[in-house]
Design an enzyme around this catalytic site. Structure first.
Site, PDB file in Angstrom:
ATOM      1  N   GLU A 122       0.840  -1.210   0.000  1.00 31.36           N
ATOM      2  CA  GLU A 122       0.000   0.000   0.000  1.00 31.36           C
ATOM      3  C   GLU A 122       0.874   1.259   0.000  1.00 31.36           C
ATOM      4  O   GLU A 122       0.423   2.329   0.417  1.00 31.36           O
ATOM      5  CB  GLU A 122      -0.927   0.032   1.234  1.00 31.36           C
ATOM      6  N   HIS A 145      -3.033   1.503   8.627  1.00 29.57           N
ATOM      7  CA  HIS A 145      -4.082   0.783   7.903  1.00 29.57           C
ATOM      8  C   HIS A 145      -4.234  -0.568   8.585  1.00 29.57           C
ATOM      9  O   HIS A 145      -3.243  -1.250   8.846  1.00 29.57           O
ATOM     10  CB  HIS A 145      -3.711   0.610   6.420  1.00 29.57           C
ATOM     11  N   HIS A 147      -7.404  -4.011   9.579  1.00 29.30           N
ATOM     12  CA  HIS A 147      -8.618  -4.713   9.132  1.00 29.30           C
ATOM     13  C   HIS A 147      -9.554  -4.964  10.315  1.00 29.30           C
ATOM     14  O   HIS A 147      -9.655  -6.096  10.805  1.00 29.30           O
ATOM     15  CB  HIS A 147      -8.236  -6.045   8.477  1.00 29.30           C
ATOM     16  N   HIS A 217     -12.707  -4.098   2.866  1.00 31.42           N
ATOM     17  CA  HIS A 217     -11.268  -4.283   3.011  1.00 31.42           C
ATOM     18  C   HIS A 217     -10.778  -3.882   4.404  1.00 31.42           C
ATOM     19  O   HIS A 217     -10.304  -4.727   5.155  1.00 31.42           O
ATOM     20  CB  HIS A 217     -10.530  -3.491   1.917  1.00 31.42           C
TER      21      HIS A 217
HETATM   22  P1  13P Z   1       1.218  -5.447   3.091  1.00 27.61           P
HETATM   23  O1  13P Z   1       1.657  -6.690   3.820  1.00 27.61           O
HETATM   24  O2  13P Z   1       1.818  -5.351   1.726  1.00 27.61           O
HETATM   25  O3  13P Z   1       1.449  -4.223   3.916  1.00 27.61           O
HETATM   26  O4  13P Z   1      -0.341  -5.576   2.825  1.00 27.61           O
HETATM   27  C1  13P Z   1      -1.251  -5.702   3.862  1.00 27.61           C
HETATM   28  C2  13P Z   1      -2.574  -5.114   3.545  1.00 27.61           C
HETATM   29  O5  13P Z   1      -3.387  -4.996   4.442  1.00 27.61           O
HETATM   30  C3  13P Z   1      -2.882  -4.686   2.164  1.00 27.61           C
HETATM   31  O6  13P Z   1      -4.032  -3.913   2.148  1.00 27.61           O
HETATM   32 ZN    ZN Z   2      -5.337  -4.139   3.894  1.00 24.81          ZN
END
Ligand code: 13P
Ligand code: ZN
Length: 271
Positions: A122, A145, A147, A217
């Site tokens: 990202e 970022h 989840h 996402h």
């Molecule tokens: P990376 O491991 O490349 O940081 O990706 C994790 C992710 O959540 C992609 O949206």
């Molecule tokens: Zn992600």
């Protein structure tokens, strides 16, 4: 004079802040496998040491980020697990120096680890957001970022794939969300992970918001430090959690009344 990165004044404290929050992300259950990433603009404290650090040859960054020229960013590696960033940050984080008028970056060499880590997939979003933050003299230096389960679940419900509707619901669940995320979260419709389109759409939202929710996402937040960015996501996720707890018990959350929300707005000077 050669300098070791972790000897730079202020860096051990920053690494500690990152450790704490990446540990939380794992404990919260928001970081399955390599889910999530974090970046920290450390230019203010580390710029004067750049000439003493060893970097690899520059790599083109795709788009130009002129305001990031000569900036130094800490970025979690692609594929790295948040629980491993917590345990061993130095082996899971890349140090990037933005060069060539913001069109390229060079990575700090870490011969002691022998492990080559590449920056998060990202990176487009992280660079674009830091560019916007620096260009606007904003105080935020950290992007997280992750989840979060309940916020992602909400984006699978058509009714909540609408910025006004999702914010009105999240605000109505608990006063903290209305007070601490007073501008609401920015809703980003589904876009390919890691893409420039996702980066552009997120930038659009972060001009007015500090939290962006990526449909089906995850979530992204900015803050002056990792704890501040984490708190924003944690508060929004708590609202979503309570919403689903009521639903699972067979009830519809009543929500704080319009009158009470208006009083809250006045009491906390929310625009
Ligand atoms: P990376 O491991 O490349 O940081 O990706 C994790 C992710 O959540 C992609 O949206
Ligand atoms: Zn992600």
């Amino acid at each position: 004079m050669k300098t070791y990165f972790n000897n730079i004044a202020g860096i051990p404290e920053i690494i500690e802040e990152i450790k704490k929050v990446t540990g939380f992300l794992w404990e919260k259950g928001w970081a399955e496998r390599n889910a999530g990433n974090l970046s920290y603009n450390i230019t203010d404290i580390a710029q004067e040491y750049i000439e003493f650090l060893d970097f690899e040859t520059p790599v083109k960054s795709g788009k130009p980020f002129p305001n990031l020229d000569n900036n130094l960013l800490l970025v979690t590696g692609t594929g790295t697990r948040m629980r491993d960033v917590f345990k061993n940050p130095y082996n899971n984080i890349c140090i990037l120096h933005i060069v060539e008028n913001g069109t390229a970056y060079r990575q700090f060499q870490k011969p002691e680890s022998g492990i080559k880590i590449l920056p998060t997939s990202e990176l487009s979003s992280h660079l674009a957001i830091h560019e916007m933050l620096v260009a606007n003299n904003r105080e935020e230096k950290v992007i997280i970022h992750t989840h979060p389960n309940n916020l992602i679940a909400l984006t699978h419900i058509r009714e909540f794939c609408d910025e006004d509707r999702i914010n009105n619901m999240l605000w109505s669940i608990q006063p903290e969300t209305r007070v601490f995320i007073h501008e609401g979260i920015g809703f980003v419709h589904y876009l390919q992970t890691g893409s420039d389109d996702l980066a552009d759409a997120t930038i659009g939202k972060l001009k007015k918001h500090r939290v962006a929710l990526w449909e089906k996402h995850g979530c992204l937040a900015i803050g002056k430090n990792p704890a501040e960015a984490f708190d924003l996501i944690d508060i929004a996720e708590k609202s979503a959690d309570i919403f689903f707890i009521c639903k699972s018990a067979g009830y519809k959350a009543e929500g704080i009344s319009k009158k009470n929300l208006d009083e809250l707005q006045q009491a906390f000077n929310i625009e």
